[in-house]
Design a protein around this motif. Structure first.
Motif, short mmCIF file in Angstrom:
data_model
loop_
_atom_site.label_atom_id
_atom_site.label_comp_id
_atom_site.label_asym_id
_atom_site.label_seq_id
_atom_site.Cartn_x
_atom_site.Cartn_y
_atom_site.Cartn_z
N MET A 65 -9.51 -2.84 3.69
CA MET A 65 -8.28 -2.17 4.09
C MET A 65 -8.22 -1.97 5.60
SD MET A 65 -7.18 -1.84 1.00
CE MET A 65 -5.76 -0.77 1.12
N SER A 66 -9.06 -2.68 6.35
CA SER A 66 -9.19 -2.42 7.79
C SER A 66 -7.90 -2.58 8.57
CB SER A 66 -10.26 -3.36 8.38
OG SER A 66 -11.53 -3.06 7.85
N MET A 67 -7.10 -3.59 8.25
CA MET A 67 -5.89 -3.86 9.04
C MET A 67 -4.70 -3.03 8.60
SD MET A 67 -5.89 -7.88 10.03
CE MET A 67 -5.36 -8.42 8.41
N GLY A 68 -4.79 -2.40 7.42
CA GLY A 68 -3.68 -1.59 6.96
C GLY A 68 -2.38 -2.38 6.88
N VAL A 69 -1.29 -1.81 7.42
CA VAL A 69 0.02 -2.47 7.37
C VAL A 69 0.46 -2.95 8.75
CG1 VAL A 69 0.85 -1.27 5.31
CG2 VAL A 69 1.12 -0.19 7.55
N THR A 70 -0.48 -3.10 9.69
CA THR A 70 -0.11 -3.48 11.05
C THR A 70 0.56 -4.85 11.10
OG1 THR A 70 -2.39 -4.27 11.36
CG2 THR A 70 -1.88 -2.06 12.15
N ALA A 71 0.02 -5.83 10.35
CA ALA A 71 0.64 -7.17 10.35
C ALA A 71 2.03 -7.12 9.73
CB ALA A 71 -0.25 -8.15 9.57
N VAL A 146 -13.39 -16.54 4.39
CA VAL A 146 -13.50 -15.52 3.35
C VAL A 146 -13.15 -14.14 3.90
CG1 VAL A 146 -15.10 -14.32 1.81
CG2 VAL A 146 -15.18 -16.80 2.00
N ILE A 147 -13.66 -13.81 5.09
CA ILE A 147 -13.37 -12.51 5.69
C ILE A 147 -11.87 -12.35 5.96
CG2 ILE A 147 -13.70 -11.10 7.76
CD1 ILE A 147 -16.55 -12.16 7.91
N SER A 148 -11.25 -13.41 6.47
CA SER A 148 -9.81 -13.36 6.78
C SER A 148 -8.99 -13.18 5.51
CB SER A 148 -9.38 -14.63 7.50
OG SER A 148 -10.07 -14.79 8.71
N MET A 149 -9.36 -13.87 4.45
CA MET A 149 -8.62 -13.76 3.19
C MET A 149 -8.78 -12.37 2.57
SD MET A 149 -6.95 -16.49 2.86
CE MET A 149 -6.31 -16.16 1.22
N LEU A 150 -9.98 -11.79 2.66
CA LEU A 150 -10.20 -10.46 2.12
C LEU A 150 -9.41 -9.41 2.89
CD1 LEU A 150 -14.05 -10.53 1.39
CD2 LEU A 150 -12.20 -10.47 -0.28
N MET A 151 -9.37 -9.53 4.22
CA MET A 151 -8.60 -8.59 5.04
C MET A 151 -7.10 -8.75 4.80
SD MET A 151 -10.80 -8.69 8.59
CE MET A 151 -9.89 -7.35 9.37
N THR A 152 -6.67 -10.00 4.61
CA THR A 152 -5.26 -10.25 4.30
C THR A 152 -4.90 -9.67 2.94
OG1 THR A 152 -5.27 -12.29 5.61
CG2 THR A 152 -3.52 -12.05 3.98
N ALA A 153 -5.81 -9.81 1.98
CA ALA A 153 -5.59 -9.21 0.66
C ALA A 153 -5.45 -7.69 0.78
CB ALA A 153 -6.74 -9.56 -0.28
N THR A 155 -4.27 -6.11 3.36
CA THR A 155 -2.95 -5.84 3.93
C THR A 155 -1.88 -5.85 2.84
OG1 THR A 155 -3.51 -6.77 6.10
CG2 THR A 155 -1.18 -6.73 5.50
N PHE A 156 -1.94 -6.82 1.94
CA PHE A 156 -0.94 -6.90 0.87
C PHE A 156 -1.13 -5.79 -0.16
CE2 PHE A 156 0.04 -10.91 2.74
CZ PHE A 156 1.34 -11.20 2.35
#
Length: 426
Positions: A65-71, A146-153, A155-156
């Motif tokens: 959940m690191s990026m939250g809703v910033t993107a 993998v890290i990018s996809m998990l962080m993107t998940a 965000t969604f």
């Protein structure tokens, strides 16, 4: 007065609390393949601090959940700018009612996916560079993927929870998540403030009392300003004059609420995220530009931040109210504003009012965002992000919005009780 556990207000309140608690626990799920202890060495990095604040501290452990809703916020900004007569298709969708809004929403989510992948990859690579390669355990392209996809998940997941809060809970979901993230960081920020107020004579109580009084007065000012509204008289063709019933169209002085502050805070982190991704030398032109113009530690950066708040206030006021659509709805209801013809004349009048209201509203948001930030910067660097006017605006604005929604739900609930008692069969 007995509190009915079956009431919509009770259900909405506890549903919101449940979602926020669930998100908080999801913030402890650390992404595999990284050494989270290395984050302690770059804890004072400005863009990472803002991201951590918006995600409620989830960035401290580098969770999903690191990026939250910033993107998602960044994607909303881009789509709203492009639909303002920049891309004809987006402009057409913005005027196509519910179907058009659905298409814009799908486009926003698609852009969010792209931005999330880019942002996640850039942040991960940047942190790995700042820690001299000790952050990523196995620095292959597959690990980054993998890290990018998990962080993107993550965000969604945050986006979905935000939608659920908006639909079934209290307040605007995105704003509530951000406010909750800031509140979750307050204990840590207050704890970091204590050493800053210590001097050779002991603890400096005078500065602490001064800060409490200043932020208390600013909070009261925010509540008063965000609750103020301009009431435009409206008359209906089929309603007889002199009946004693007055109708009006309420327009808040700060129409978009805290959205401009959230947008500006999100935009200010974009160049800094790109700086992490590009990994330039400290003396490069790009690094100097970002640190001078897109940092809340410099005078120029603070002025740019304030200018963005003003810009987004004007933009989002028009986007949120939609003068043409409002004038059309009034005409359908056979209502009109005195001295103005229905249709185009009414639309132009409302648009002019929005511009006039946006001036004091945007200046107020800028003042409250910048002045406490400058004040806090001269007292303690821990206040620069945590207890700045921007954070105070977001928290107070969200609470005022929730309070307004609760008031509306209570009125609706009381109306139902009234009619039930009047027409109860005995």
């Amino acid at each position: 007065m007995k509190f009915d556990k079956r009431s919509p207000l009770f259900k909405r309140f506890w549903y919101t609390i449940f979602v926020l608690v669930l998100i908080h626990f999801l913030g402890f799920i650390t992404i595999p393949g990284i050494n989270s202890k290395e984050l302690l060495n770059i804890a004072n990095n400005s863009p990472l601090t803002i991201l951590s604040m918006f995600s409620g501290g989830s960035f401290d452990t580098f969770s999903i959940m690191s990026m939250g809703v910033t993107a998602y916020i960044t994607a909303q900004i881009i789509i709203q700018l492009l639909q303002a007569d920049v891309i004809p298709k987006l402009t057409e969708w913005s005027k196509a009612g519910e179907v058009g809004r659905h298409k814009l929403d799908q486009t926003t989510r698609a852009l969010t996916f792209i931005l999330s992948i880019v942002q996640a990859t850039g942040i991960t690579a940047g942190i790995n560079s700042l820690t001299n390669g000790r952050f990523i355990i196995n620095g292959t392209w597959y690990t980054y993927f993998v890290i990018s996809m998990l962080m993107t998940a993550g965000t969604f997941i945050s986006m979905w929870f935000a939608d659920q809060i908006t639909e079934k809970g209290l307040g605007n979901g995105v704003s509530v998540l951000i406010a909750a993230g800031i509140i979750a960081k307050l204990p840590t920020i207050v704890g970091n403030l204590y050493p800053s107020l210590k001097c050779y004579q002991g603890f400096n109580w005078y500065i602490l009392i001064f800060l409490v009084v200043v932020f208390g007065l600013i909070t009261l000012l925010i509540v008063w300003f965000t609750s103020s509204e301009l009431r435009i008289p409206v008359q209906y063709a089929r309603r007889e004059a002199g009946t004693g019933e007055e109708s009006y169209l309420p327009l808040k002085i700060i129409i978009p609420g805290v959205v401009p502050v959230i947008f500006a805070s999100s935009v200010i982190t974009i160049p800094q995220t790109l700086l992490l991704m590009a990994k330039p030398t400290q003396s490069s032109a790009f690094a100097r530009i970002v640190k001078e113009f897109f940092s809340l530690d410099t005078t120029v950066g603070i002025l740019i931040y304030g200018s963005m708040i003003i810009f987004f206030t004007y933009l989002y006021s028009i986007v949120q109210i939609e003068p043409e659509k409002l004038a059309e709805n009034l005409q359908k209801q056979e209502a009109y504003i005195p001295e103005y013809m229905p249709g185009v004349s009414t639309s132009e009048y409302i648009k002019q009012l929005l511009y006039e209201l946006s001036l004091p509203g945007s200046l107020f948001l800028t003042f409250v965002s910048i002045v406490p930030m400058i004040l806090a910067h001269h007292i303690s660097t821990s206040l620069q992000i945590g207890l700045s006017g921007s954070s105070l605006l977001i928290i107070t604005g969200v609470l005022v919005d929730i309070g307004r929604q609760i008031k509306g739900l209570k009125i609706k609930q009381n109306y139902g009780t009234f009619f039930n008692k009047q027409y109860e069969f005995k």
